[in-house]
Every structure is written in structure tokens, then in C-alpha cells.
Enzyme design. Structure first.
Site, PDB file in Angstrom:
ATOM      1  N   LYS A  72     -14.617 -13.895 -17.606  1.00 50.21           N
ATOM      2  CA  LYS A  72     -13.152 -13.266 -17.688  1.00 50.21           C
ATOM      3  C   LYS A  72     -12.364 -13.929 -17.228  1.00 50.21           C
ATOM      4  CE  LYS A  72     -14.425 -10.718 -13.582  1.00 50.21           C
ATOM      5  NZ  LYS A  72     -14.933  -9.576 -12.930  1.00 50.21           N
ATOM      6  N   TYR A  88      12.290 -27.802   1.521  1.00 52.63           N
ATOM      7  CA  TYR A  88      13.189 -26.775   1.755  1.00 52.63           C
ATOM      8  C   TYR A  88      13.098 -26.060   3.157  1.00 52.63           C
ATOM      9  CZ  TYR A  88      13.826 -26.262  -3.170  1.00 52.63           C
ATOM     10  OH  TYR A  88      14.137 -26.727  -4.603  1.00 52.63           O
TER      11      TYR A  88
HETATM   12  C1  LIG Z   1     -16.232  -9.711 -11.851  1.00 51.06           C
HETATM   13  C2  LIG Z   1     -17.446  -8.768 -12.213  1.00 51.06           C
HETATM   14  C3  LIG Z   1     -18.500  -9.581 -11.729  1.00 51.06           C
HETATM   15  C4  LIG Z   1     -18.688 -10.999 -11.225  1.00 51.06           C
HETATM   16  O1  LIG Z   1     -18.171 -10.846 -10.073  1.00 51.06           O
HETATM   17  P1  LIG Z   1     -18.172 -12.138  -8.837  1.00 51.06           P
HETATM   18  O2  LIG Z   1     -17.795 -11.730  -7.493  1.00 51.06           O
HETATM   19  O3  LIG Z   1     -17.177 -13.006  -9.489  1.00 51.06           O
HETATM   20  O4  LIG Z   1     -19.510 -12.577  -8.957  1.00 51.06           O
HETATM   21  C5  LIG Z   1     -19.644  -8.749 -12.080  1.00 51.06           C
HETATM   22  N1  LIG Z   1     -19.681  -7.628 -12.586  1.00 51.06           N
HETATM   23  C6  LIG Z   1     -18.558  -6.924 -12.811  1.00 51.06           C
HETATM   24  C7  LIG Z   1     -18.332  -5.548 -13.402  1.00 51.06           C
HETATM   25  C8  LIG Z   1     -17.252  -7.770 -12.684  1.00 51.06           C
HETATM   26  O5  LIG Z   1     -16.047  -6.800 -12.958  1.00 51.06           O
END
Ligand SMILES: *Cc1c(COP(=O)(O)O)cnc(C)c1O
Length: 380
Positions: A41, A269
Site C-alpha cells: 500500500k 532561514y
Molecule cells: C498496513 C497494514 C499491515 C502492515 O503493517 P506494518 O506495521 O507495516 O507491518 C498489515 N495489516 C493491515 C490490515 C494493515 O493495514
């Protein structure tokens, strides 16, 4: 890093080490003891979902799955699935976030396994143009995250819809597996209760899954169920030491200017840094517009020739200045703002901590402007 091995046009870029990525997935697979749904994702946490998916050996048009390929890929939006399908990806894709009933038809077209937890959605999914009824979906159970899914103590309300349209998988998600084993155990127990309440309505061969990266890292034995869903650990963003993971992402940028400043003169800055001695300052061509966060002002470090150079003054949108008084460097040299240079490493976990961010936010922010290049760290 010497300038000559890089193409001259690159101002700033991400080196994505695909060997390190594969190493991390192997480590996680071994530690979890079950096949993986690798989370890609948010464009694979900023690393590049198509690049990552190809590197992991999932099937693409014209290239079958490799023996090491994960069971599937995890995404959060249907547009992310569409980008993978457009690139020819034929892997199993699981959408772990709830989608609206109006999106179900698109999910089917994209060959996405949605996460469902409302009887009406399960029925609508099953009814979608299927001669034999139903496509795979995963039942989402909320065991305490309070974000998505049916509450663990209300799964009995879904018994009949699950019996009529059996899911391929069933999952839950931890809120604190990284620092609170009691809460993880409580969620484990709630998940078991939720499944018991569904009883024989669930198919015997259902794929049960719960562990994210923190869940995997927290186990002394293998992950419960049939699958695990790591994200951040795949990208070397957390649990690097306990799980033997490698840095995947290296942010590089060039030295584009060099100057001497006298005692009492200031840099950047707000004039927040004042030279306490005659100093040599290098200007590096990356800033917060490239994901090098402003909070690293006067705190961060950059590697030049494998040596640590402190950030001086505020990080600006396009440039950051570092003190190179004792570090030989020249215009065009390559600085490492995150990752490895020679024997020195600025790990994602470390830089995120200095920046006051989670490693997730640091990684996701790096995709703002800089191009990525795939590199291979294994000796040819
Ligand atoms: C993002 C997510 C993961 C992975 O989580 P990490 O902490 O990045 O390993 C797994 N399951 C679900 C439902 C998620 O939303």
C-alpha cells in the site's frame, strides 16, 4: 560515494536495494513460519509498488511466479490495485481497508479480494455476476483497533451470511504488538473467540491471519494462522536488528555548493546556526520538498565519503546545508541523507527518530519528488 559512478543529471534520488528487499522478505518468511501477504500500500511505503512486486517474484504477464514469491500483495485502495494490474501484475491482491458497496464491482473487475464485514456487502459481493456465486473475500474482525471490521463479540451476527458465502480468509489487526505483548495476547484471544462464535459456518480450510511486522517480530514461535502481513519491516523501516533486516532505501543528493563562513556568521532561514569557528559549509540538493524533513534542522546528519556531517541551520525546501569543515568534498559529490555510505549507515529507524516521525511517515514522504533507481547490493 564518488560522483563518477552516478549519472550526472541526478540531483537527488532514491536507491532501492532489491537484494536487501528480498533478503528482508526471506527473513520475515522464516521468522513468521507462514506464507506472506506483503503490504505494498501507499506505493509500497514510498518504495514503488510495481518495482517491489516484480522484485518479489509475484506473477506478471510473461513472467510466472518464482519459488520465493509471497502468497499475495496487500493494498489499501482500488487505485493501487489498478496500478499493479495495469503493469501486468497477476498476483493475488488483498484490499485490507473497507471499501464502499459502490466499489465492489470495480474490485471484482480488478480481481481484488476485498475485506468485508457487513452482511449486505457479503451478499452483494457474492451476487456480482457469478454463475457459481462468490469470489474470494476476507472477513475483517476488529479485536480492539476500533478501525474496521466486525467487533469480535458480534461475529455471531454474521454466521448465516458467512455460511451462505464462505470467505477465503479471516483476519484481524494489532494496535500495539510492537510494545505491549499483553494487548497482543488479548487481541489473539478475542480473535479466537470471534472464530469460535462463527463455529462451523467458517470453512475448515479458511486462511486465518493477524500478524503485521510488529506481530511477527513479537513472536517467539511462528505466527498464528496461515498467513502474515508484514509492511514496514519489508522496507527495512523497523525491527532491523531483532529480525536481521537490511536497509532498503538510500536517499542520495549532490553537493551543489561549497563556502567558507567566518566566526559569528549564520546559515539558512531564521539564522538558527552560528559558526563558532571558521567553517566550511556544503549545500546538498535535497530538502523537505524531497522528504528530508524540516525537523532535521540542526539535528540531522548526512554522510559524505562515509563520514558524518551535521546539518547546520534549517532544512529548506530544496537544499540542506552541512558542516564539512573536516571532511574533504567537492561539488558534484554524492551525499547520503538516509541509508548506507561505505561502512556508515543512517538507518530509517534512526533518521525517523531524529526527525520526530514514525519510520512509516519518513518512508512514505520520500516519494514526493525524487526518482527511484533499483540497485543490487549482491556482488555480481
Ligand atoms: C498496513 C497494514 C499491515 C502492515 O503493517 P506494518 O506495521 O507495516 O507491518 C498489515 N495489516 C493491515 C490490515 C494493515 O493495514
Amino acid at each position: 560515494m564518488t560522483a563518477s559512478i552516478y549519472p550526472p543529471a541526478d540531483r537527488a534520488w532514491l536507491d532501492v536495494d532489491l537484494d536487501a528487499l528480498r533478503h528482508n522478505v526471506r527473513q520475515l518468511r522464516a521468522h513468521a513460519g507462514v506464507p506472506l501477504v506483503v503490504m505494498v500500500k501507499a506505493d509500497a511505503y514510498g518504495v514503488g509498488a510495481v518495482t517491489v512486486s516484480r522484485a518479489l517474484g509475484v506473477p506478471f504477464d510473461g513472467s510466472p511466479a518464482t519459488a520465493e514469491a509471497p502468497w499475495g500483495l496487500g493494498i489499501a485502495t482500488l487505485d493501487e490495485a489498478a496500478a499493479l494490474r495495469d503493469a501486468g501484475c497477476r498476483a493475488r491482491i488483498l484490499c485490507l481497508t473497507p471499501i464502499l458497496p459502490t466499489e465492489l464491482a470495480r474490485a471484482l473487475l480488478l480481481g481484488v479480494r476485498p475485506a468485508l464485514h457487513r452482511a449486505a456487502d457479503i451478499a452483494a459481493w457474492a451476487a456480482l455476476g457469478q454463475p457459481h456465486g462468490g469470489r474470494p473475500y476476507h472477513l475483517a474482525i476488529d479485536t480492539g483497533m476500533a478501525r474496521a471490521g466486525v467487533r469480535w463479540d458480534q461475529t455471531d451476527t454474521l454466521r448465516e451470511s458467512v455460511r451462505a458465502h464462505p470467505p477465503e480468509g479471516v483476519f484481524t489487526h494489532f494496535h500495539s504488538a510492537d510494545d505491549d505483548l499483553d494487548s497482543r495476547d488479548e487481541q489473539d484471544a478475542r480473535f479466537v473467540d470471534a472464530l469460535l462464535a462463527l463455529g462451523d459456518a467458517l470453512p475448515a480450510a479458511i486462511l486465518r491471519h493477524s500478524d503485521n511486522s510488529a506481530g511477527i517480530a513479537s513472536r517467539t514461535r511462528q505466527s498464528p494462522g496461515a498467513l502474515a502481513r508484514p509492511g514496514i519491516a519489508v522496507y527495512g523501516g523497523m525491527f532491523s536488528i531483532p529480525l536481521g533486516l537490511q536497509q532498503v532505501v538510500h536517499l542520495r543528493a549532490r553537493v551543489v555548493d561549497l563556502r567558507e563562513v567566518a566566526i559569528g556568521e549564520t546559515v539558512s532561514y531564521g539564522a538558527t546556526w552560528t559558526a563558532a569557528r571558521p567553517s566550511r559549509i556544503a549545500t546538498i540538493s535535497a530538502g523537505y520538498g524531497d522528504g528530508y524533513r524540516r525537523h532535521l534542522s540542526n539535528r540531522g546528519e548526512v554522510l559524505l565519503g562515509g563520514l558524518h556531517c551535521p546539518v547546520v541551520g534549517r532544512v529548506t525546501m530544496d537544499m540542506v546545508m552541512v558542516d564539512v569543515t573536516n571532511v574533504p568534498c567537492a561539488i558534484g559529490d554524492v551525499a547520503t541523507l538516509l541509508g548506507t555510505d561505505g561502512t556508515a549507515t543512517l538507518s530509517t529507524e534512526h533518521v525517523a527518530e531524529v526527525a520526530g516521525l514514525s519510520p512509516y511517515e519518513l518512508l512514505v514522504g520520500l516519494a514526493l519528488r525524487v526518482p527511484s533507481r533499483a540497485i543490487s547490493s549482491s556482488p555480481e
